[in-house]
Design an enzyme around this catalytic site. Structure first.
Site, PDB file in Angstrom:
ATOM      1  N   LYS A 104     101.174  53.400   8.765  1.00 20.77           N
ATOM      2  CA  LYS A 104     100.676  52.763   7.877  1.00 20.77           C
ATOM      3  C   LYS A 104     100.250  53.179   6.574  1.00 20.77           C
ATOM      4  O   LYS A 104     100.632  54.100   6.128  1.00 20.77           O
ATOM      5  CB  LYS A 104      99.230  52.050   8.348  1.00 20.77           C
ATOM      6  CG  LYS A 104      98.381  53.511   8.178  1.00 20.77           C
ATOM      7  CD  LYS A 104      96.214  52.450   8.269  1.00 20.77           C
ATOM      8  CE  LYS A 104      95.285  53.012   7.652  1.00 20.77           C
ATOM      9  NZ  LYS A 104      95.459  53.384   6.278  1.00 20.77           N
ATOM     10  N   HIS A 153      93.508  47.736  10.522  1.00 21.22           N
ATOM     11  CA  HIS A 153      92.750  48.003  10.944  1.00 21.22           C
ATOM     12  C   HIS A 153      91.585  46.539  11.889  1.00 21.22           C
ATOM     13  O   HIS A 153      90.920  46.614  12.900  1.00 21.22           O
ATOM     14  CB  HIS A 153      91.280  49.141  10.694  1.00 21.22           C
ATOM     15  CG  HIS A 153      92.257  50.201  10.540  1.00 21.22           C
ATOM     16  ND1 HIS A 153      93.055  50.861  11.089  1.00 21.22           N
ATOM     17  CD2 HIS A 153      91.946  51.512   9.504  1.00 21.22           C
ATOM     18  CE1 HIS A 153      93.795  52.145  10.212  1.00 21.22           C
ATOM     19  NE2 HIS A 153      92.991  52.380   9.477  1.00 21.22           N
ATOM     20  N   LYS A 157      83.136  51.366   0.250  1.00 21.15           N
ATOM     21  CA  LYS A 157      83.184  53.045   0.589  1.00 21.15           C
ATOM     22  C   LYS A 157      81.970  53.562  -0.592  1.00 21.15           C
ATOM     23  O   LYS A 157      82.072  52.701  -0.876  1.00 21.15           O
ATOM     24  CB  LYS A 157      84.786  53.779  -0.480  1.00 21.15           C
ATOM     25  CG  LYS A 157      85.543  53.809   0.124  1.00 21.15           C
ATOM     26  CD  LYS A 157      86.948  54.295   0.023  1.00 21.15           C
ATOM     27  CE  LYS A 157      88.038  55.253   0.952  1.00 21.15           C
ATOM     28  NZ  LYS A 157      87.578  55.954   1.614  1.00 21.15           N
TER      29      LYS A 157
END
Length: 660
Positions: free
Chosen positions: A172, A264, A366
């Site tokens: 990916k 994901h 994040k």
């Protein structure tokens, strides 16, 4: 699945012996990069340690670097940047390592037909030496922009000729948007067949992700409940504590939607929500995954702001207001005016008979408060009328929590009657821990992928239509963000839960995110440092999350409220009757406990100085925990004495005061 999990207590698989991977020569393009050293080589090493790697196997690394075979092997074995640094076993096996790396070779090559023709001769020599039967596994550990050219030149160099199978693993991201994914599929399939292409998503190699299917379809008690009649909502949470870690140039062209959600998280979504397949054959499972993704509602442009929010992390400050960690826009190679999202939360809808009306919430970012990946299945509440006239004030939802990483396990949260003569309930937890149930070494996730590809099992790999279906869901969000004004970035601080708008997204529906608290997080508070595990468990099950904007008042003087607060991240000001700041509280501290002890009015205002992520403990749970855990009661009483010079006894605060 591909590699059955064996437990000493399980007789059903105790006699099953996993076959070896099939013989092959593995050609790695971009072999000198981090992916090979950090993940591919440790994965091959794990397979070798577990007696799953065929002896008729060799690796040919290639790239523009000028390396001898010995230099390549040495770099792969390095104590600082190679196998000895990144292996995941409890102990390092020198013999297995040496035997494995002895089968590693390197040849310098550019991406052109001439060099690939020479490369073919080397592969043929290795195939003959290791008796690999003409089987070749090509691993594209390179940027996606090279995939098409690699496929074309491998074809022109004649790599598809001869006996044996030829397969390609591509990393990916597969495209950067719907248009590029469609073009890349078309380019690759011009020279290779779909069944030869294995689009890898290492998340699907994790045991906990594979177990989603096993859990659903091997346990008859859950599948009948797996629908809109019993499930209220489903939450997917991928929380990363790290920032962009020097990869600002890449990340600023990507963002969390492309980097995490589109691949994901949509893969996990398909496992949780797909219909039962006809069998565990690869295409049977992938057909159902494709149907599920095609059932996800595609947002119109005006629906995006109502269903999706985004965020970007800012700097972290010390107690004096000085920057101790930079914000995203100050990271290397990031545009100082960047609109790239480092956080996103979305509410998706699946328009099929099973899931119609059940909201699916996704959240990832994040520089958040912890590293964890969880899936939370929240069931509908039972009717409360049955408990009228009892001590039960409210019922909570049952929740099934899949812990994907770093903790691996499953929790079932439900309510049980507390000991005593009256009907009262409290939350309890039935927990399954992979580390306690199975004796196995920690895999990277790539072991299963490499093993499966060698045996022609495509179950864990994305098909072209799956990739396209995922991009069709994500594309309207990208299109909207491209032209819409960005929120006022940055809109969340480092180490927080993310922007407040993510909580407002669920509050509109009368719901909230279920924050999965682990004992190590709770022990950051001095009140729980070194606490008994039973106490930690009791508190964790009783906590409710709350996010407060800067300037918002949490507690008002004179109010008689029934909650105390723990600061997970953020800073609050404590104000006296004149509105002057008399104290400031930060991460790990708490407030409001004395008003619960004495059941009295609040004596001060408490106001959020920054965006605050709080955990709230109700008075009923507070007193129950005090009663059941003397260790907690002792600490609380000591706090009351130190803070307010109050000398209290257990009996005094367990019974409401007559003058309250």
């Amino acid at each position: 699945m591909v590699i059955p999990v064996k437990s000493e207590a399980s007789s059903s698989v105790s006699e099953f012996v996993n076959p070896l991977s099939e013989p092959c020569v593995m050609v790695i393009f971009g072999a000198s990069g981090d992916l090979t050293k950090r993940l591919l080589v440790p994965s091959l090493y794990n397979l070798a340690c577990d007696d799953l790697l065929s002896p008729n196997f060799a690796v040919l690394g290639t790239g523009r670097s000028k390396l001898s075979n010995e230099a390549f092997r040495s770099s792969m074995a390095s104590e600082t940047t190679g196998l000895r640094a990144f292996h995941t076993r409890h102990e390092f096996d020198e013999v297995v390592s040496d035997e494995l790396l002895a089968r590693f070779y390197f040849e310098s090559a550019n991406i052109d037909v001439e060099d690939f023709t020479a490369l073919k001769k080397t592969v043929q020599a290795l195939d003959k030496k290791y008796q690999a039967g003409g089987n070749i596994l090509f691993y594209f550990a390179m940027a996606p922009r090279f995939f098409g050219t690699l496929c074309e030149n491998l074809h022109k160099a004649g790599f598809q000729e001869g006996i044996g199978w030829k397969r390609i693993i591509v990393e990916k991201p597969f495209g950067t948007n719907l248009q590029s994914a469609l073009a890349l599929n078309e380019e690759i399939l011009q020279y290779w067949k779909e069944e030869q292409i294995y689009r890898v998503d290492h998340y699907l190699g994790k045991e906990t992700v594979q177990n989603l299917l096993a859990f659903r379809f091997s346990n008859g008690m859950f599948e009948p409940l797996w629908n809109k009649h019993h499930i209220d909502n489903i939450q997917f949470n991928v929380c990363e504590a790290v920032d962009v870690q020097g990869r600002g140039g890449y990340y600023d062209q990507s963002g969390v939607l492309r980097d995490m959600m589109q691949n994901h998280m949509f893969q996990m979504l398909s496992y949780i929500c797909m219909e039962p397949p006809g069998s565990f054959e690869a295409d049977s499972i992938r057909n159902e995954k494709a149907k599920l993704l095609e059932s996800v509602r595609i947002f119109a442009d005006d629906e995006v702001p109502e269903n999706v929010v985004r965020g970007q992390y800012g700097p972290a400050y010390d107690a004096h207001g000085d920057v101790v960690q930079s914000g995203y826009r100050e990271e290397a190679d990031v545009d100082p005016q960047s609109k790239t999202e480092t956080f996103a939360a979305a509410k998706l809808h699946i328009d099929n008979l099973r899931w119609q009306g059940v909201p699916i919430y996704l959240r990832s970012g994040k520089a958040l408060w912890k590293r964890s990946t969880e899936i939370v299945i929240e069931f509908k509440k039972p009717p409360e009328t049955l408990f009228k006239g009892t001590g039960v004030q409210n019922l909570t939802s049952n929740r099934l929590v899949f812990h994907i990483q770093p903790f691996q396990g499953i929790d079932l949260l439900f309510q049980a009657k507390t000991p005593g003569p009256t009907m009262q309930l409290q939350g309890v937890d039935m927990s399954f821990n992979y580390g306690e149930a199975f004796k196995s070494s920690r895999y990277t996730g790539y072991e299963v992928m490499l093993y499966a590809c060698s045996r022609g099992d495509a179950t864990l790999f994305s098909r072209g239509d799956l990739v396209e279906a995922a991009w069709r869901i994500a594309q309207p969000l990208l299109d909207h963000w491209e032209v819409a004004s960005a929120p006022e970035f940055p809109n969340y601080t480092r180490n927080s839960w993310g922007p407040k708008s993510a909580y407002e997204l669920l509050e509109k529906d009368g719901r909230r995110w279920f924050e999965v608290v682990t004992p190590d997080v709770l022990e950051e508070s001095p009140l729980f440092e070194g606490a008994d595990p039973l106490l930690l468990s009791a508190v964790i099950l009783a906590l409710r999350p709350m996010t407060v904007a800067p300037g918002e008042t949490i507690i008002r003087q004179g109010e008689v409220s029934t909650e105390m607060y723990f600061i997970c991240r953020g800073e609050v000001d404590v104000l006296d009757l004149k509105g002057e700041i008399v104290n400031q509280l930060q991460d790990g501290q708490f407030f409001g406990e004395v008003a619960l002890l004495l059941t009295t009015a609040r004596t001060a205002d408490v106001r959020a100085k920054t965006l605050c992520d709080l955990f709230v403990l109700s008075q009923n749970d507070f007193k129950r925990i005090l009663r059941d855990h003397p260790q907690f009661a002792k600490k609380i009483l000591q706090v009351a004495k130190d803070r307010y010079d109050l000398a209290l006894s257990v009996n005094e605060f367990m019974t409401p005061r007559s003058d309250a």
